[in-house]
Write a protein that holds these residues in place. Structure first.
Motif, PDB file in Angstrom:
ATOM      1  N   ARG A 187       0.831  -1.214   0.000  1.00 41.37           N
ATOM      2  CA  ARG A 187       0.000   0.000   0.000  1.00 41.37           C
ATOM      3  C   ARG A 187       0.866   1.266   0.000  1.00 41.37           C
ATOM      4  O   ARG A 187       0.631   2.202   0.778  1.00 41.37           O
ATOM      5  N   LEU A 188       1.853   1.251  -0.859  1.00 39.11           N
ATOM      6  CA  LEU A 188       2.738   2.405  -0.965  1.00 39.11           C
ATOM      7  C   LEU A 188       1.992   3.602  -1.547  1.00 39.11           C
ATOM      8  O   LEU A 188       1.087   3.438  -2.373  1.00 39.11           O
ATOM      9  N   THR A 189       2.361   4.779  -1.107  1.00 33.84           N
ATOM     10  CA  THR A 189       1.801   5.984  -1.712  1.00 33.84           C
ATOM     11  C   THR A 189       2.344   6.107  -3.131  1.00 33.84           C
ATOM     12  O   THR A 189       3.271   5.392  -3.531  1.00 33.84           O
ATOM     13  N   ALA A 190       1.779   7.038  -3.895  1.00 28.70           N
ATOM     14  CA  ALA A 190       2.228   7.231  -5.274  1.00 28.70           C
ATOM     15  C   ALA A 190       3.714   7.585  -5.328  1.00 28.70           C
ATOM     16  O   ALA A 190       4.464   7.078  -6.167  1.00 28.70           O
ATOM     17  N   ASP A 191       4.144   8.439  -4.416  1.00 31.75           N
ATOM     18  CA  ASP A 191       5.554   8.822  -4.378  1.00 31.75           C
ATOM     19  C   ASP A 191       6.439   7.643  -3.968  1.00 31.75           C
ATOM     20  O   ASP A 191       7.516   7.432  -4.529  1.00 31.75           O
ATOM     21  N   GLN A 192       5.986   6.883  -2.973  1.00 31.26           N
ATOM     22  CA  GLN A 192       6.757   5.722  -2.521  1.00 31.26           C
ATOM     23  C   GLN A 192       6.842   4.661  -3.620  1.00 31.26           C
ATOM     24  O   GLN A 192       7.897   4.033  -3.810  1.00 31.26           O
ATOM     25  N   ARG A 193       5.746   4.470  -4.338  1.00 31.88           N
ATOM     26  CA  ARG A 193       5.736   3.494  -5.436  1.00 31.88           C
ATOM     27  C   ARG A 193       6.719   3.902  -6.522  1.00 31.88           C
ATOM     28  O   ARG A 193       7.474   3.079  -7.038  1.00 31.88           O
ATOM     29  N   ARG A 194       6.723   5.183  -6.874  1.00 29.43           N
ATOM     30  CA  ARG A 194       7.668   5.675  -7.879  1.00 29.43           C
ATOM     31  C   ARG A 194       9.107   5.410  -7.442  1.00 29.43           C
ATOM     32  O   ARG A 194       9.919   4.910  -8.222  1.00 29.43           O
ATOM     33  N   ASP A 195       9.413   5.734  -6.189  1.00 30.17           N
ATOM     34  CA  ASP A 195      10.770   5.533  -5.675  1.00 30.17           C
ATOM     35  C   ASP A 195      11.134   4.046  -5.639  1.00 30.17           C
ATOM     36  O   ASP A 195      12.276   3.661  -5.925  1.00 30.17           O
ATOM     37  N   PHE A 196      10.156   3.211  -5.288  1.00 27.18           N
ATOM     38  CA  PHE A 196      10.370   1.766  -5.246  1.00 27.18           C
ATOM     39  C   PHE A 196      10.718   1.234  -6.637  1.00 27.18           C
ATOM     40  O   PHE A 196      11.648   0.446  -6.813  1.00 27.18           O
TER      41      PHE A 196
END
Length: 200
Positions: free
Chosen positions: A119-128
């Motif tokens: 359940r990563l945020t949009a920013d966290q998903r991008r960084d991931f």
């Protein structure tokens, strides 16, 4: 009309789906006719305020779906599922090339599933994705560039279609690693379109 040139006359029917997430809920728009997705987008953007956040657009990569005038209004990506399917189409003739592309895309899509599970945020998903998927995508690009520069693929061959697609669409294919909220593919809209397209 009889006796007149018809080279510029459109005869094909296009189906365009638009999936929008709004504060009030999801809005799904469906258009069918002679117009293509780029023209549909023109219509929608005319009703959109200048100060709103950029819309995210992911398409199959057809040139008719892009308009230079939209660059400041949209975050534009290309469907990675379409890219993968281009390699799948040449699997029998070029198993080694397909093996690389298939492994890359399996891991990239697995990474996206991990991001959803966490359940990563949009920013966290991008960084991931930037940390875990971009190196994989770079390997795919390196293979494609090598095939072209070392003349291991003919420009008119079937293999050149997926290889050239990756090279030419690279910035848009990897947009999910650069901008938050960009999906890997357009599968959601494709699934939505199945029902109305049956009746075309």
């Amino acid at each position: 009309l009889r006796g007149e040139r018809t080279d510029d006359v459109r005869t094909g029917i296009n189906a365009t789906g638009v999936y929008l997430e709004t504060p009030s809920g999801v809005v799904i728009l469906f258009f069918t006719g002679l117009h293509h997705a780029g023209e549909i987008l023109d219509r929608l953007l005319k009703h959109r305020g200048a100060n709103g956040p950029k819309l995210v657009k992911v398409t199959d990569g057809a040139s008719k779906n892009f308009n230079p005038e939209h660059r400041d209004k949209l975050v534009e990506g290309i469907c990675n599922a379409h890219a993968y399917l281009k390699f799948f189409d040449v699997k029998a003739q070029h198993p080694a090339v397909y093996a690389v592309a298939g492994e890359v895309y399996k891991k990239v899509f697995d990474n996206d599933d991990v991001a959803k599970t966490r359940r990563l945020t949009a920013d966290q998903r991008r960084d991931f994705h930037r940390e875990n998927s971009l190196p994989l995508m770079n390997d795919l690009l390196a293979m494609c560039v090598k095939l072209v520069t070392e003349r291991l693929v003919e420009p008119n061959s079937k293999l050149y279609e997926p290889v050239g697609f990756v090279i030419n669409q690279w910035p848009r294919l990897t947009k999910f690693c650069e901008e938050p909220g960009v999906p890997l593919d357009s599968n959601l809209v494709e699934q939505i379109l199945i029902t109305p397209v049956r009746y075309l």
